[in-house]
Each structure stands twice: as C-alpha cells, then as structure tokens.
Design a protein around this motif. Structure first.
Motif, short mmCIF file in Angstrom:
data_model
loop_
_atom_site.label_atom_id
_atom_site.label_comp_id
_atom_site.label_asym_id
_atom_site.label_seq_id
_atom_site.Cartn_x
_atom_site.Cartn_y
_atom_site.Cartn_z
N GLN A 53 41.19 29.53 54.62
CA GLN A 53 41.11 30.17 55.56
C GLN A 53 39.79 30.19 56.44
OE1 GLN A 53 41.43 34.58 54.16
NE2 GLN A 53 41.85 35.30 56.23
N VAL A 66 38.64 41.38 40.98
CA VAL A 66 39.71 41.34 41.97
C VAL A 66 41.08 41.05 41.80
CG1 VAL A 66 40.40 40.29 44.32
CG2 VAL A 66 37.77 40.67 43.75
N GLU A 101 46.54 31.49 55.74
CA GLU A 101 46.82 31.86 57.07
C GLU A 101 46.46 30.69 58.10
OE1 GLU A 101 45.09 35.86 57.97
OE2 GLU A 101 45.29 36.22 55.99
N TYR A 135 34.47 38.45 41.47
CA TYR A 135 33.07 37.82 41.87
C TYR A 135 32.18 38.75 41.17
CZ TYR A 135 36.13 36.31 45.63
OH TYR A 135 37.08 35.57 46.47
N GLN A 172 50.39 36.27 57.44
CA GLN A 172 50.30 37.78 57.64
C GLN A 172 51.74 38.30 58.47
OE1 GLN A 172 48.21 39.76 56.60
NE2 GLN A 172 46.28 39.05 56.48
N ARG A 203 48.29 43.09 51.98
CA ARG A 203 47.36 43.91 52.90
C ARG A 203 46.16 43.18 53.03
NH1 ARG A 203 49.26 49.38 53.93
NH2 ARG A 203 50.94 49.91 52.31
N ASN A 204 45.08 43.43 54.03
CA ASN A 204 44.02 42.91 53.93
C ASN A 204 43.25 43.06 52.79
OD1 ASN A 204 43.90 43.29 57.51
ND2 ASN A 204 44.04 41.17 56.71
N GLY A 205 42.50 42.27 52.24
CA GLY A 205 41.81 42.45 51.09
C GLY A 205 42.63 42.56 49.57
N ALA A 206 44.05 42.34 49.80
CA ALA A 206 44.71 42.43 48.62
C ALA A 206 44.32 41.40 47.48
CB ALA A 206 46.16 42.21 49.08
N GLY A 207 43.72 40.44 48.00
CA GLY A 207 43.31 39.32 47.08
C GLY A 207 43.89 38.06 47.11
N LYS A 208 44.58 37.79 48.39
CA LYS A 208 45.43 36.53 48.63
C LYS A 208 44.60 35.27 48.48
CE LYS A 208 46.78 38.15 52.78
NZ LYS A 208 46.04 39.32 52.66
N THR A 209 43.24 35.43 49.42
CA THR A 209 42.52 34.36 49.52
C THR A 209 41.83 33.99 48.18
OG1 THR A 209 41.95 34.74 51.75
CG2 THR A 209 40.29 33.38 50.57
N THR A 210 41.68 35.28 47.38
CA THR A 210 40.92 34.92 45.96
C THR A 210 41.81 34.28 45.01
OG1 THR A 210 39.58 36.99 46.46
CG2 THR A 210 39.91 36.18 44.37
#
Ligand SMILES: Nc1ncnc2c1ncn2[C@@H]1O[C@H](COP(=O)(O)OP(=O)(O)OP(=O)(O)O)[C@@H](O)[C@H]1O
Ligand SMILES: [Mg+2]
Lengths: 239, 293
Positions: A83, A16, A163, A11, A195, A35-42
C-alpha cells in the motif's frame, strides 16, 4: 497455491488479526474487502512475514513460510505490491526493477533476468522511457506501475496487491486492471485489496470479507453481483 | 620561508589530513546512512587499525614496504571482524535502537581503549613508511609518502563509490537504507547487510589509520580527534550523503591543516566545531544533504 490458516498476529501488545484464514488458487483473483483499519494490510504483511504471527500457518505450495525470516517469502514466489507503493524513492527506475530481479535470481525462479525485465516492461512500456529517472519523481500512476513491475521482476507465483488503484485516474485504473487480468491468465494466484466495490465486482473471482481482523465469509463474485445486499453487512455500502 | 611557499606547505599538510579524514568519516557516514545509528566507537576502530598496523609490521620484521602492505590488508580485516562480532553480540540484541546504540558504542569505546592500554601499553610507536622518496620543490622537500596517502585515499573513495553505486551489494545497502521493510519483502537479508555495513565502516576507519601510522605514531588515545572530526564532517556534509562527506572532509581537513600550521590545532578544532553549530542552525540537513534527516 496460497493457504493461510488461523493466523493470529499484531503489533507489539495490540492484536490485529484473529483466526484469519484464506486460500487463493492459481489463475484466481481473491479480493479482500473490509472497512478502513479492518486489518487487510496487516494480513498481507503477515503473509510476507513482515509481521510475525503468534499462531497459524502461511502455506505456499505446502511450505510454511510463517516460520521463516521475512526475506524468505519472495524466495517462495511471493510478490508484493505494498500500500502506498513503497518504492525506493532515491533510486532510479532501473534500480528499483533490479531489486526485483535480484530477488528473482536468488529464488532461482523463472527465466533469465533480462527476459523477466523485458516481460515486466512490456506490460508497462512507459517505464522503459524513464529508466534513469529517480523513482520518487515519477507521477503517482507511474509509481504504481513501477511498484507492480518491480514485483513482477521476480516472476511471482502469488502476487499480493494492496490498493493498487488508490488515488489514480480512470485510465490508469483500467490499465492496471488489464495487467492484473493478464496475470490471472498466466496462472498467477492473485490476492487483491481493493476498496472500490464496483471494481471488485468486475475483476474478482471470489471476495473475502474482513472485519475487525477476522476473515468472515468468502463469497463467489458472481453471487455478490446477484445479491449486492450481502455487501451492506461488511462494508456498509449506502450508509 | 616566504608566505607563499609556507602556505603551500600548510595546504599540502591539510590535504593529507583531509584525505585520511575523508576515508575515516566515510565509514561513520556509511553506518549512519544505512543503519541510522551513531557509532561512538568509530575512533577506537581507527586506533585499533593503527595499533594492529604497528603490531603486524613489527612482528613480520620484513622490508618496510612489505610490512606496510601486509598491515594494509591484515589490519582492516581484523578490525572488521571485531566490529562484526560486536555488532552481532551487542547491536542486534538492542535492535539498533538509536539511543541504546549510542550507550552501547560508548561502552565499546572504553572496552577497546582499555584493552589496548593493557596489552599494547601507553607508548606511542611509529610504523616505518613503505618508502623514503622525497619530492624536492624549489622551496622545500616534501615526503613522497604523504602524496601517496592522498592518492590512496582518493582511490579508496572511488572504490567505495563504485561499490555502492555499481554493484548488487551496494544496491542492497542503498535499498536497506531507504526502506528496510520493503527491502526484506524483496529478499534482501537486512540483518546481514547491517552487520556488513558496520564492519565495512570500521574497516574504513582502520584503513585511514594504517595510512596515517607512518606519519603519526600509534597510540591508545589517538582515536579521539578522528572521531570528533568525523562527526563534524558527517554533520556538515549531510547525514548519509557520500558526496557531501567527501566534500566536507576536504573543507574541514584542509582548514584544520592550514589553521593548525599558522595558528594552533586547538583553534582549528574550535573553528570546525563552531562551523557545525552554524550548519545545525541554518541547514540542519547538512550542506549537501537533500532532505531533512
Ligand atoms: N505499525 C503498526 N503499529 C501498531 N498498530 C498498527 C500498525 N499498523 C497498523 N496498525 C493497526 O492495525 C489495524 C489494522 O490496520 P491495517 O493497516 O491492516 O488496516 P487496513 O484494513 O489495511 O486499513 P486501510 O483500508 O485503511 O488501509 C489498525 O487498527 C491500525 O491502527
Ligand atoms: Mg491498508
């Protein structure tokens, strides 16, 4: 079916994803675990073209959609369940479905709109009773069903789910799992972000570990079930 | 004249003003609702609509009814094309950044105004009404054309409402309004929707102006009041709410007309602006807005 090759993206100035790759086949479920923030959604957004990659390719049946504007992704058969559902909250259930049907019409995919709609509603019959209700007033579970049904209305050949069981009761989670398994039987290529490790182990064919925006190992779910220790490395279960 | 008939006359004048205002403000409301940007040049698109209406009718030199009909079609099309081009050339380049858009549309305001001053000149010019029919009430005669304006405005608003709620294009606009990113993930060409909405917003202003030219002459500074009143209507009605815009236009247009007749147009503007201040203090989302903006 879907191949992602060494994607770099982020971004603005913050990068990312780095050298991110994956492949999903027809009739297969690939789970992304990290983990959270690993970049899955991205990663899912990049595949949908909503975040522009600075390098790499996203091949859908051989076409590189990374070079096309975001609105072209659904035309190549990519269905997206974001998500947090991201329904059009002010629109009715029927209108939300209509948006999926419109995308399918533009893509010229699958059967006639009415048949696609019936098909999606057959998987989630509760929605049929709520067609005129505003989407924002549905319960969390109903909203998730609608988000999935909306994506199914374009009869996707690749389905990205981010998710889908977040914050739902076990019965609803089971229902969504059944639907995802049914879609696998229909030869849809499924990319699932999830998750809960036990759910992943039950449903996945293969699992891709994501760490700091990089795609690490892809492991057969079976091997993971036999050697749960592998999980510790990436998701730190038990710590 | 007695108070009763005098009040009736004032109310009818107010209704005509409200009708034109509703159409014009709907354009501003649509642009703000879908694109979340403020179009300060909206009043100039209105002015342009009136000037082009004069130009079309005087160039054709046919029967007033035919000329008016031609203006009703040609003027919004030209204004829509100009607005669409401005949107492509300017607004897409600044990515609809809210602050930058205000500055950019202020620039458009002056460019349009000065361009009209240089070509059309400083004169106010009338357009002949399409028909001269007068309705004779017991106390006074009233222009049939003005009643036609009310009817035409009501039909236009019904058409916009139908287009927004009953067509696929309208659904695309509303989806874009609520969630741009997800709309794109469902093959909605958000950029095209933006261009279209901006053009349609300007076309509504032009339509309002074409309706008004047989009553009020076309002049290069005529865009100020409609802009101010449209802002007032959009704020009071609730940003992006169609129903609110129409209801607020009726309230503001009627009271503006009535107060103008009994007292003065300046007092009417003062009261309307005060009403905005109160609404902003007590109900920032507008009278009919559902969520805080
Ligand atoms: N719009 C954005 N602008 C800037 N940074 C962002 C944006 N969206 C996400 N990020 C950053 O990108 C990184 C990856 O976020 P992402 O949402 O992809 O993670 P995730 O793996 O999906 O996490 P979670 O499991 O919590 O959903 C995070 O560090 C996040 O802060
Ligand atoms: Mg995420």
């Amino acid at each position: 079916m879907l191949m992602v090759e060494s994607l770099d993206c982020g971004y603005g100035a913050t990068q990312v994803l780095r050298d991110f790759s994956l492949a999903v086949d027809r009739g297969e479920i690939l789970c992304l675990l990290g983990r959270n923030g690993a970049g899955k959604t991205t990663a899912l957004k990049a595949i949908m073209g909503l975040v522009k990659p600075s390098a790499g390719r996203v091949l859908v049946d051989g076409t590189d959609v990374a070079q096309l504007p975001a609105e072209a992704a659904p035309l190549h058969g990519l269905g997206y369940v974001p998500q947090g559902r991201r329904l059009f909250a002010e629109l009715s259930v029927a209108e939300n479905l209509e948006i999926g049907l419109m995308a399918g019409d533009k893509a010229g995919r699958g059967g006639p709109a009415a048949a696609r709609r019936d098909d999606a509603l057959a998987l989630f019959p509760v929605l049929r009773e709520r067609l005129n209700q505003r989407a924002g007033t549905l319960s969390g579970g109903e909203q998730q069903m609608l988000a999935i049904a909306r994506a199914l209305c374009l009869e996707p050949s690749v389905l990205l789910l981010d998710e889908p069981t977040e914050g739902l009761m076990p019965a609803m989670i089971a229902r969504i799992r059944e639907v995802v398994e049914e879609l696998r039987r229909r030869e849809v290529a499924i990319l699932l972000v999830e998750q809960r490790v036990d759910a992943v182990l039950q449903i996945a064919n293969r699992v891709l570990f994501v760490e700091n925006g990089r795609s690490r190992e892809t492991v057969e779910a079976e091997r993971l079930r036999a050697e749960p220790a592998l999980l510790d490395r990436y998701v730190g279960v038990g710590h | 004249m007695d108070f009763g008939p005098f009040f009736l006359l004032a109310a009818m004048e107010g209704a005509v003003g409200a009708a034109v205002l509703a159409v014009t403000a709907l354009g501003l409301s649509l642009v703000f609702g879908v694109m979340r940007v403020v179009n300060v040049a909206h009043g100039e698109f209105y002015m342009l609509g009136a000037v082009i209406a004069w130009w079309v009718t005087s160039l054709l030199g046919v029967h007033p009814a035919l000329g008016f009909l031609a203006a009703l079609i040609v003027s919004p099309l030209i204004v829509g094309a100009i607005a669409g081009a401005a949107e492509r050339l300017v607004l897409t380049r600044i990515h609809y950044d809210p602050e930058a858009t205000i500055v950019a549309t202020i620039g458009m305001l002056y460019i349009i105004q000065q361009a009209v001053l240089m070509t059309y000149g400083p004169d106010a010019r009338p357009v002949q009404p399409p028909f001269d029919f007068r309705i004779q009430l017991p106390w006074f005669g009233y222009s049939g054309y003005k009643l036609f304006v009310i009817l035409a405005a009501a039909l236009l608003m019904l058409a916009v409402w139908w287009g927004l709620t009953r067509t696929r294009v309208g659904l695309m606009m509303r989806a874009t309004q609520f969630d741009r990113e997800t709309a794109r993930a469902f093959a909605i060409p958000v950029d095209t929707v933006y261009g279209g909405v901006f053009a349609v917003g300007a076309m509504l202003a032009a339509l309002g102006a074409v309706l008004v030219t047989p009553i009020q002459q076309a002049h290069y500074l005529m865009g100020h009041d409609p802009l101010l009143l449209s802002f007032i209507v959009v704020i009071i009605g609730g940003l992006g709410s169609l129903r609110g815009t129409v209801l607020a236009a009726v309230i503001i247009g009627m009271s503006d007309g009535i107060i103008s007749v009994f007292f003065s147009p300046t007092l009417a503007k003062i009261i309307a602006t005060l009403a905005v201040a109160f609404v902003l203090v007590w109900r920032p989302q507008g009278l009919f807005g559902e969520r805080p903006a």
